[in-house]
Every structure is written in C-alpha cells, then in structure tokens.
Design a protein around this motif. Sequence first.
Motif, PDB file in Angstrom:
ATOM      1  N   MET A 266      -0.424  -2.218  -6.920  1.00 13.50           N
ATOM      2  CA  MET A 266      -0.907  -1.614  -8.138  1.00 13.50           C
ATOM      3  C   MET A 266       0.163  -1.844  -9.205  1.00 13.50           C
ATOM      4  SD  MET A 266      -1.815   2.405  -8.915  1.00 13.50           S
ATOM      5  CE  MET A 266      -2.999   2.491  -7.622  1.00 13.50           C
ATOM      6  N   ASN A 267      -0.222  -2.476 -10.287  1.00 10.30           N
ATOM      7  CA  ASN A 267       0.772  -2.710 -11.333  1.00 10.30           C
ATOM      8  C   ASN A 267       0.977  -1.452 -12.175  1.00 10.30           C
ATOM      9  OD1 ASN A 267      -1.338  -2.617 -13.160  1.00 10.30           O
ATOM     10  ND2 ASN A 267      -1.473  -4.829 -13.380  1.00 10.30           N
ATOM     11  N   THR A 268       2.006  -1.481 -12.983  1.00  9.12           N
ATOM     12  CA  THR A 268       2.411  -0.301 -13.737  1.00  9.12           C
ATOM     13  C   THR A 268       1.353   0.126 -14.740  1.00  9.12           C
ATOM     14  OG1 THR A 268       4.687  -1.046 -13.508  1.00  9.12           O
ATOM     15  CG2 THR A 268       4.275   0.655 -15.128  1.00  9.12           C
ATOM     16  N   LEU A 269       0.718  -0.822 -15.403  1.00  7.03           N
ATOM     17  CA  LEU A 269      -0.309  -0.496 -16.390  1.00  7.03           C
ATOM     18  C   LEU A 269      -1.491   0.224 -15.745  1.00  7.03           C
ATOM     19  CD1 LEU A 269      -1.355  -0.698 -19.282  1.00  7.03           C
ATOM     20  CD2 LEU A 269      -2.348  -2.905 -18.662  1.00  7.03           C
ATOM     21  N   THR A 270      -1.940  -0.267 -14.615  1.00  6.22           N
ATOM     22  CA  THR A 270      -3.045   0.366 -13.900  1.00  6.22           C
ATOM     23  C   THR A 270      -2.672   1.780 -13.468  1.00  6.22           C
ATOM     24  OG1 THR A 270      -3.735  -1.789 -13.083  1.00  6.22           O
ATOM     25  CG2 THR A 270      -4.617   0.129 -11.951  1.00  6.22           C
ATOM     26  N   TYR A 271      -1.460   1.931 -12.971  1.00 10.24           N
ATOM     27  CA  TYR A 271      -0.982   3.242 -12.531  1.00 10.24           C
ATOM     28  C   TYR A 271      -1.030   4.249 -13.676  1.00 10.24           C
ATOM     29  CZ  TYR A 271       2.404   6.729 -10.900  1.00 10.24           C
ATOM     30  OH  TYR A 271       3.019   7.889 -10.549  1.00 10.24           O
ATOM     31  N   TRP A 272      -0.457   3.886 -14.806  1.00  6.10           N
ATOM     32  CA  TRP A 272      -0.404   4.830 -15.924  1.00  6.10           C
ATOM     33  C   TRP A 272      -1.779   5.079 -16.531  1.00  6.10           C
ATOM     34  CZ3 TRP A 272       3.223   8.105 -16.199  1.00  6.10           C
ATOM     35  CH2 TRP A 272       4.496   7.786 -15.754  1.00  6.10           C
ATOM     36  N   LEU A 273      -2.641   4.076 -16.558  1.00  9.44           N
ATOM     37  CA  LEU A 273      -3.999   4.291 -17.074  1.00  9.44           C
ATOM     38  C   LEU A 273      -4.797   5.239 -16.178  1.00  9.44           C
ATOM     39  CD1 LEU A 273      -5.000   0.755 -18.377  1.00  9.44           C
ATOM     40  CD2 LEU A 273      -4.485   2.795 -19.723  1.00  9.44           C
ATOM     41  N   LEU A 274      -4.659   5.078 -14.874  1.00 12.34           N
ATOM     42  CA  LEU A 274      -5.351   5.986 -13.960  1.00 12.34           C
ATOM     43  C   LEU A 274      -4.818   7.410 -14.075  1.00 12.34           C
ATOM     44  CD1 LEU A 274      -5.762   3.794 -10.757  1.00 12.34           C
ATOM     45  CD2 LEU A 274      -7.565   4.615 -12.272  1.00 12.34           C
ATOM     46  N   LEU A 275      -3.496   7.555 -14.214  1.00 14.65           N
ATOM     47  CA  LEU A 275      -2.931   8.889 -14.392  1.00 14.65           C
ATOM     48  C   LEU A 275      -3.373   9.505 -15.714  1.00 14.65           C
ATOM     49  CD1 LEU A 275       0.697   8.804 -12.978  1.00 14.65           C
ATOM     50  CD2 LEU A 275      -1.268  10.036 -12.122  1.00 14.65           C
TER      51      LEU A 275
ATOM     52  N   ALA B  18      -0.267   9.196  -4.624  1.00 12.90           N
ATOM     53  CA  ALA B  18      -0.111   8.926  -3.190  1.00 12.90           C
ATOM     54  C   ALA B  18      -0.417   7.463  -2.863  1.00 12.90           C
ATOM     55  CB  ALA B  18      -1.020   9.847  -2.381  1.00 12.90           C
ATOM     56  N   VAL B  19      -1.485   6.923  -3.419  1.00 16.19           N
ATOM     57  CA  VAL B  19      -1.840   5.525  -3.145  1.00 16.19           C
ATOM     58  C   VAL B  19      -0.781   4.588  -3.706  1.00 16.19           C
ATOM     59  CG1 VAL B  19      -3.512   3.724  -3.715  1.00 16.19           C
ATOM     60  CG2 VAL B  19      -4.308   5.942  -2.924  1.00 16.19           C
ATOM     61  N   ALA B  20      -0.285   4.886  -4.899  1.00 21.53           N
ATOM     62  CA  ALA B  20       0.753   4.034  -5.483  1.00 21.53           C
ATOM     63  C   ALA B  20       2.000   4.033  -4.613  1.00 21.53           C
ATOM     64  CB  ALA B  20       1.087   4.507  -6.890  1.00 21.53           C
ATOM     65  N   ARG B  21       2.381   5.199  -4.098  1.00 22.94           N
ATOM     66  CA  ARG B  21       3.567   5.276  -3.229  1.00 22.94           C
ATOM     67  C   ARG B  21       3.338   4.525  -1.916  1.00 22.94           C
ATOM     68  NH1 ARG B  21       7.650   9.031  -4.113  1.00 22.94           N
ATOM     69  NH2 ARG B  21       7.906   9.139  -1.847  1.00 22.94           N
ATOM     70  N   LEU B  22       2.138   4.630  -1.352  1.00 25.15           N
ATOM     71  CA  LEU B  22       1.843   3.910  -0.109  1.00 25.15           C
ATOM     72  C   LEU B  22       1.867   2.398  -0.323  1.00 25.15           C
ATOM     73  CD1 LEU B  22      -1.007   6.090   1.401  1.00 25.15           C
ATOM     74  CD2 LEU B  22       1.281   5.760   2.339  1.00 25.15           C
ATOM     75  N   LEU B  23       1.289   1.944  -1.431  1.00 28.36           N
ATOM     76  CA  LEU B  23       1.300   0.510  -1.712  1.00 28.36           C
ATOM     77  C   LEU B  23       2.718   0.011  -1.953  1.00 28.36           C
ATOM     78  CD1 LEU B  23      -1.825   0.160  -4.011  1.00 28.36           C
ATOM     79  CD2 LEU B  23      -1.573  -0.626  -1.661  1.00 28.36           C
ATOM     80  N   TYR B  24       3.526   0.800  -2.640  1.00 30.12           N
ATOM     81  CA  TYR B  24       4.917   0.422  -2.881  1.00 30.12           C
ATOM     82  C   TYR B  24       5.676   0.333  -1.561  1.00 30.12           C
ATOM     83  CZ  TYR B  24       9.723   0.645  -4.533  1.00 30.12           C
ATOM     84  OH  TYR B  24      11.039   0.394  -4.752  1.00 30.12           O
ATOM     85  N   ARG B  25       5.457   1.311  -0.693  1.00 28.80           N
ATOM     86  CA  ARG B  25       6.145   1.306   0.600  1.00 28.80           C
ATOM     87  C   ARG B  25       5.696   0.116   1.449  1.00 28.80           C
ATOM     88  NH1 ARG B  25       6.554   6.703   3.933  1.00 28.80           N
ATOM     89  NH2 ARG B  25       8.045   7.055   2.270  1.00 28.80           N
ATOM     90  N   ALA B  26       4.408  -0.212   1.403  1.00 33.51           N
ATOM     91  CA  ALA B  26       3.917  -1.362   2.172  1.00 33.51           C
ATOM     92  C   ALA B  26       4.532  -2.655   1.649  1.00 33.51           C
ATOM     93  CB  ALA B  26       2.399  -1.430   2.098  1.00 33.51           C
ATOM     94  N   ASP B  27       4.667  -2.777   0.337  1.00 37.91           N
ATOM     95  CA  ASP B  27       5.299  -3.971  -0.229  1.00 37.91           C
ATOM     96  C   ASP B  27       6.749  -4.072   0.205  1.00 37.91           C
ATOM     97  OD1 ASP B  27       3.033  -4.847  -1.481  1.00 37.91           O
ATOM     98  OD2 ASP B  27       3.551  -3.987  -3.436  1.00 37.91           O
ATOM     99  N   ARG B  28       7.443  -2.941   0.206  1.00 41.23           N
ATOM    100  CA  ARG B  28       8.849  -2.952   0.604  1.00 41.23           C
ATOM    101  C   ARG B  28       8.988  -3.337   2.070  1.00 41.23           C
ATOM    102  NH1 ARG B  28      13.045  -0.381  -2.474  1.00 41.23           N
ATOM    103  NH2 ARG B  28      14.113  -1.006  -0.599  1.00 41.23           N
ATOM    104  N   CYS B  29       8.130  -2.798   2.929  1.00 39.78           N
ATOM    105  CA  CYS B  29       8.197  -3.133   4.359  1.00 39.78           C
ATOM    106  C   CYS B  29       7.902  -4.609   4.578  1.00 39.78           C
ATOM    107  CB  CYS B  29       7.212  -2.275   5.147  1.00 39.78           C
ATOM    108  SG  CYS B  29       7.703  -0.556   5.286  1.00 39.78           S
ATOM    109  N   GLU B  30       6.956  -5.136   3.812  1.00 43.30           N
ATOM    110  CA  GLU B  30       6.617  -6.541   3.927  1.00 43.30           C
ATOM    111  C   GLU B  30       7.791  -7.418   3.494  1.00 43.30           C
ATOM    112  OE1 GLU B  30       3.449  -8.889   1.483  1.00 43.30           O
ATOM    113  OE2 GLU B  30       2.436  -7.695   3.026  1.00 43.30           O
TER     114      GLU B  30
END
Length: 62
Positions: free
Chosen positions: A1-10, A41-53
């Motif tokens: 999830m990119n930053t723009l999408t994150y902030w627009l959804l919030l 929560a979804v943004a944090r999970l996606l970030y964590r998955a990217d980091r693990c990858e």
Amino acid sequence: MNTLTYWLLLALCVAVEVWGQVIDNQDVTLVGAFAGFGVIAVARLLYRADRCEEFAEAGEER
C-alpha cells in the motif's frame, strides 16, 4: 500500500466519523473508527510482509 492510498483511506475514515457525529448517529461513527483501525492494521501487516520478504531475499543472496 503506497503512502497516498494510506492517507486517502484514513482521510475517508475520518470523514465518515465526522459525518456520524454531525448526523448524531453513533453507529456511523463507530463504522468509521473501526474502518480506520482496519486500514492501519492492514498497512502494518503489508509493511511487515514486505520487510520479511526483503530479509528472506537478502538471506538467499549470501
């Protein structure tokens, strides 16, 4: 999830919460709040998955 999408959804979730306050409907306010928590929560999970990858790829290159 990119930053723009994150902030627009919030921002959308906050707008729903405010709208719920304006029309004095607690259910709409709660829906906006829970949706906002879901976005976080979804943004944090996606970030964590990217980091693990990234760590897995770095481990394979060694």
